[in-house]
Design an enzyme around this catalytic site. Structure first.
Site, PDB file in Angstrom:
ATOM      1  N   SER A 162       0.804  -1.215   0.000  1.00  0.00           N
ATOM      2  CA  SER A 162       0.000   0.000   0.000  1.00  0.00           C
ATOM      3  C   SER A 162       0.838   1.267   0.000  1.00  0.00           C
ATOM      4  CB  SER A 162      -0.952  -0.004   1.187  1.00  0.00           C
ATOM      5  OG  SER A 162      -2.081  -0.757   0.897  1.00  0.00           O
TER       6      SER A 162
ATOM      7  N   ASP B 297      10.244   5.002  -9.996  1.00  0.00           N
ATOM      8  CA  ASP B 297       9.885   5.559 -11.302  1.00  0.00           C
ATOM      9  C   ASP B 297      10.655   6.829 -11.607  1.00  0.00           C
ATOM     10  OD1 ASP B 297       8.106   3.525 -11.745  1.00  0.00           O
ATOM     11  OD2 ASP B 297       6.320   4.798 -11.886  1.00  0.00           O
TER      12      ASP B 297
ATOM     13  N   LYS C  56      -0.783  -4.193  -3.556  1.00  0.00           N
ATOM     14  CA  LYS C  56      -2.112  -3.654  -3.243  1.00  0.00           C
ATOM     15  C   LYS C  56      -2.222  -2.262  -3.847  1.00  0.00           C
ATOM     16  CE  LYS C  56      -5.373  -2.495   0.385  1.00  0.00           C
ATOM     17  NZ  LYS C  56      -5.409  -1.036   0.182  1.00  0.00           N
TER      18      LYS C  56
END
Length: 426
Positions: free
Chosen positions: A312, A323, A337
């Site tokens: 999460s 990223d 999740k």
């Protein structure tokens, strides 16, 4: 904006095993008459009708369900609670749950970082429906006893858990501090029994220290959960380590099951100079993007430790930094999740947690059921995990994942990656 409707929370199915404490929410009923049981049922139906992420409602005729449950006669709130749980279960979403007043107080305790119990993060395996340990909380009775991620709880005090709802399992594990609970664990082909004593559990969101390496001092930061105080604690940790002139950082998110979205956004901004952190997409395909504040506390090299217990909010933070090429990830694939829950207090002191959106990393990755693959994979055997827990040597050079993170960080420091890792320095 849909994100303003409810208190957004990113977390796993049922949080650490908890007892009572101070609630974050005052009951809406304070100073007013208690709502009728029927009104309570309809209140939950209305919240789901307006906000639940799946407009098909799990291919149910949601309006017919309203008539079905409002057509019943309820003589008490307890009867209403049972009906609400039935209604919510029709959505087939393990992350959407109803909490009676006592359970809701316990949930609020977790949000604030005040817990008591045995210290387990639990989830229900989607395929097998088995009651599965996501992670033990560091320093708790479950952690000290050697319970590991992916352990399956097959019995609670001799009661078989097969077919048991996760909220029922939590109730059985709950109990006064100092009392015992016996958990039977299935680990692979072996069965083990753990006699645990319930205790007060103080979650300190952030611990940190400096470590000496051949390339200079580095900062080690451990974040076990994204609680209300986590961002402030992280801010203090980074500032303290910067004053000690560390050359780089290892951020340990292993077995961190998540927590508050706001905490993950604030912490991401402490490392990122600019750019996206995460985007949330609701049921109407409305997209909300969250970006870095533009005021990072450091631009020094960063390596993040992750594992299958990182979920999460942990995945939001690690996914954003990966990223952006701001950090490298070491360890094993994360939990996976990619759903967002909101918590809504109800008039009688009970509460509803419901899935309101999906989230995506800055590059548009949907990590739900997939997880995030680290840049460097370092697996730990069961024997290694157990030894690290028993000897309390996690986050030391005796820990293969940590040792790999330090080696990778050392290379980044030597190559001067601190000026390359931020977009502004490319």
């Amino acid at each position: 904006m849909f994100k303003q409707k409810l208190l957004v929370k990113i977390e796993l199915a049922v949080m650490a095993i908890m007892l009572l404490g101070t609630s974050l929410y005052a009951s809406k009923a304070f100073g007013k008459a208690e709502p009728s049981p029927q009104k309570l049922v309809d209140e939950v139906w209305q919240i789901l009708d307006k906000n639940y992420v799946d407009v098909s409602f799990n291919h149910q005729d949601w309006k017919a369900i309203r008539q079905q449950y409002l057509g019943r006669s309820y003589s008490s709130n307890q009867q209403a609670y049972g009906a609400i749980q039935e209604m919510v279960a029709k959505l087939g979403d393990r992350y959407t749950e109803f909490f009676d007043p006592q359970e809701f107080k316990a949930l609020n305790n977790d949000l604030s970082g005040n817990l008591s119990g045995v210290g387990l993060e639990l989830a229900q395996n989607e395929k097998t429906k088995a009651l599965t340990v996501v992670a033990p909380i560091a320093g708790t009775p479950a952690f000290k006893a050697g319970i590991l991620p992916d352990d399956v709880i097959v019995q609670i005090n001799g009661q078989i858990t097969q077919g048991m709802k996760i909220e029922d399992a939590v109730k059985r594990i709950l109990g006064p501090v100092g009392t015992k609970v016996v958990l039977t664990i299935q680990r692979g082909s072996q069965s083990q029994t753990f006699n645990l004593t319930r205790a007060n559990i103080a979650i300190y969101p952030v611990t940190y220290n400096t470590r000496t390496t051949p390339v200079g001092k580095i900062g080690y930061i451990r974040l076990p959960e994204f609680t209300e105080t986590a961002a402030a604690e992280m801010h203090r940790a980074i500032e303290a380590l910067e004053q000690q002139q560390v050359q780089g950082y290892v951020l340990d998110l292993r077995s961190d099951p998540g927590g508050l979205l706001d905490a993950s956004l604030q912490i991401a901004s402490m490392w990122l100079k600019q750019g996206a952190i995460v985007s949330l997409v609701n049921r109407d395909q409305v997209k909300d993007s969250y970006n870095a504040s533009g005021h990072p506390l450091t631009n020094k090299p960063l390596v993040i430790l992750v594992d299958k217990g990182s979920a999460s909010a942990s995945e939001i933070l690690s996914g954003a930094l990966q990223d952006d090429h701001r950090a490298r990830l070491v360890g094993t694939r994360t939990f996976g999740k990619g759903l967002v829950q909101a918590v809504e207090p109800l008039e009688d002191g009970s509460g509803l947690k419901l899935t309101i959106a999906k989230y995506y990393t800055p590059k548009g990755r949907d990590i739900n059921h997939v997880g995030i693959e680290p840049d460097i994979t370092v697996e730990l055997t069961e024997a290694q995990q157990k030894a690290l827990l028993q000897k309390q040597t996690l986050g030391t050079l005796a820990d293969p994942q940590y040792a790999s993170a330090v080696a990778d960080l050392s290379k980044l420091i030597q190559s001067g990656a601190d000026h390359v890792s931020l977009k502004s320095g490319k």
